[in-house]
Scaffold this motif. Structure first.
Motif, PDB file in Angstrom:
ATOM      1  N   ASP A 237      36.266 -72.404  14.873  1.00 29.20           N
ATOM      2  CA  ASP A 237      35.673 -73.236  15.921  1.00 29.20           C
ATOM      3  C   ASP A 237      34.181 -73.491  15.668  1.00 29.20           C
TER       4      ASP A 237
ATOM      5  N   LYS B 201      30.401 -67.470  23.131  1.00 27.11           N
ATOM      6  CA  LYS B 201      31.866 -67.397  22.987  1.00 27.11           C
ATOM      7  C   LYS B 201      32.281 -67.603  21.533  1.00 27.11           C
TER       8      LYS B 201
ATOM      9  N   GLU C   8      35.689 -67.943  18.819  1.00 26.04           N
ATOM     10  CA  GLU C   8      37.140 -68.084  18.663  1.00 26.04           C
ATOM     11  C   GLU C   8      37.490 -67.650  17.250  1.00 26.04           C
TER      12      GLU C   8
ATOM     13  N   ARG D 171      34.808 -82.569  20.791  1.00 28.19           N
ATOM     14  CA  ARG D 171      35.104 -82.773  19.369  1.00 28.19           C
ATOM     15  C   ARG D 171      36.428 -83.470  19.109  1.00 28.19           C
TER      16      ARG D 171
END
Ligand SMILES: Nc1ncnc2c1ncn2[C@@H]1O[C@H](COP(=O)(O)OP(=O)(O)OP(=O)(O)O)[C@@H](O)[C@H]1O
Ligand SMILES: [Mg+2]
Length: 287
Positions: free
Chosen positions: A203, A188, A190, A14
């Motif tokens: 995120d 995951k 963030e 990104r």
């Protein structure tokens, strides 16, 4: 006139821009990395799949955990977000024993301080999901840590709050995915903190790049599972005998097409939206 976006940096996938003082623009490219190396060939629309899926989940989990999403742009690959003070840890939630967790368990019988029952097989479902924090490495690979080390970095109360938020998000998303034939093995998150001190999900969220998605029909614990999206590319790269260091191999058209199709499949299964409808009007995933 569009307001000026100031480029702050490039991740593997990104581009990050500032919009004024308190907002960010996250733009997902079509770059693909495998074994942590960015390949020279892009996969068309991959960035749109990641952005559309993140936006889909953000819109549906706001009541569970506040998140940074402000707007999804009509290019389908850019998210306007609230700028947060990010916590210096990542929160991985695992419902199944895979990847580094499997390797740690095999070696020690525990994963990031969670002692697990003996005799589990690779890719086996855990009795309950666990949170395994990791440091956010500035460069190189993230490192698994235990809850005490994570609490030492962000404060105990904050860590416990993040852990609980991560488990709520995982439970919601895993149930949603399972009903659509996809196992959310791990993912995951963030988190950051907003101006008022509120823990906020930032995120990307619950995308093929941040998660292991497995096809439920093909699930067979006792060995590694094919991941829904990237396995195609990984298999191709391994078939070349590539040593997994920079630079990675070019992908032939058939591998690009096959990979794109897998990303699009995951998008359509999880969101219930046709990808063409998303391309025509990205806002469909927010409804
Ligand atoms: N709302 C937010 N406020 C501030 N920073 C954010 C926010 N959301 C995401 N970030 C940060 O923006 C960056 C996103 O970049 P990106 O994920 O592309 O690269 P990276 O994480 O540095 O590298 P990698 O390619 O390994 O993912 C991350 O550092 C992430 O923590
Ligand atoms: Mg990242």
């Amino acid at each position: 006139m569009p307001e000026a976006a100031v480029h702050l940096g490039s991740g593997k996938v990104r581009e990050l821009y500032a919009l004024g003082d308190d907002r960010l623009l996250l733009v997902a490219s079509d770059r693909i990395s495998t074994f942590d190396v960015i390949l020279p060939t892009e996969v068309p629309d991959k960035g749109r799949v990641l952005t559309g899926l993140s936006a889909f989940w953000f819109a549906r989990t706001r009541e569970l955990v506040p998140n940074h999403l402000l707007a999804l742009r009509d290019d389908g690959r850019s998210l306007e977000c609230r700028r947060l003070e990010m916590l210096p840890i990542e929160c991985v939630v695992r419902g199944y024993l895979a990847g580094s967790a499997w390797r740690d368990y095999e070696r020690t019988g525990a994963v990031c301080g969670h002692r697990l029952p003996a005799g589990l097989r690779e890719a086996e479902r855990l009795r309950q999901p666990i949170v395994t924090p990791a440091t956010k490495a500035e460069s190189g690979h993230d490192e698994n840590i235990d809850a005490a080390a994570a609490a030492a970095r962000v404060g105990r109360a904050r860590y416990e709050q993040a852990e609980a938020a991560a488990l709520r998000l995982y439970a919601f998303a895993a149930a949603h995915a399972e009903a659509r034939g996809i196992i959310l093995a791990d993912t995951k998150f963030e988190f950051g903190v907003d101006g008022e001190g509120t823990l906020t999900l930032g995120d990307e969220a619950l995308t093929p790049d941040s998660s292991r998605f497995w096809e439920a029909d093909a699930y067979a614990p006792g060995g590694p599972q094919a991941s829904y999206d990237k396995q195609f590319v990984r298999d191709y790269c391994e078939s070349l005998g590539w040593d997994k260091t920079h630079p990675g191999p070019d992908l032939p058209p058939a591998v690009v097409t096959g990979t794109r199709a897998r990303y699009v499949d995951a998008f359509e299964l999880l969101t219930g939206c046709a990808f063409d409808a998303y391309l025509a009007d990205p806002q469909v995933v927010l409804r």
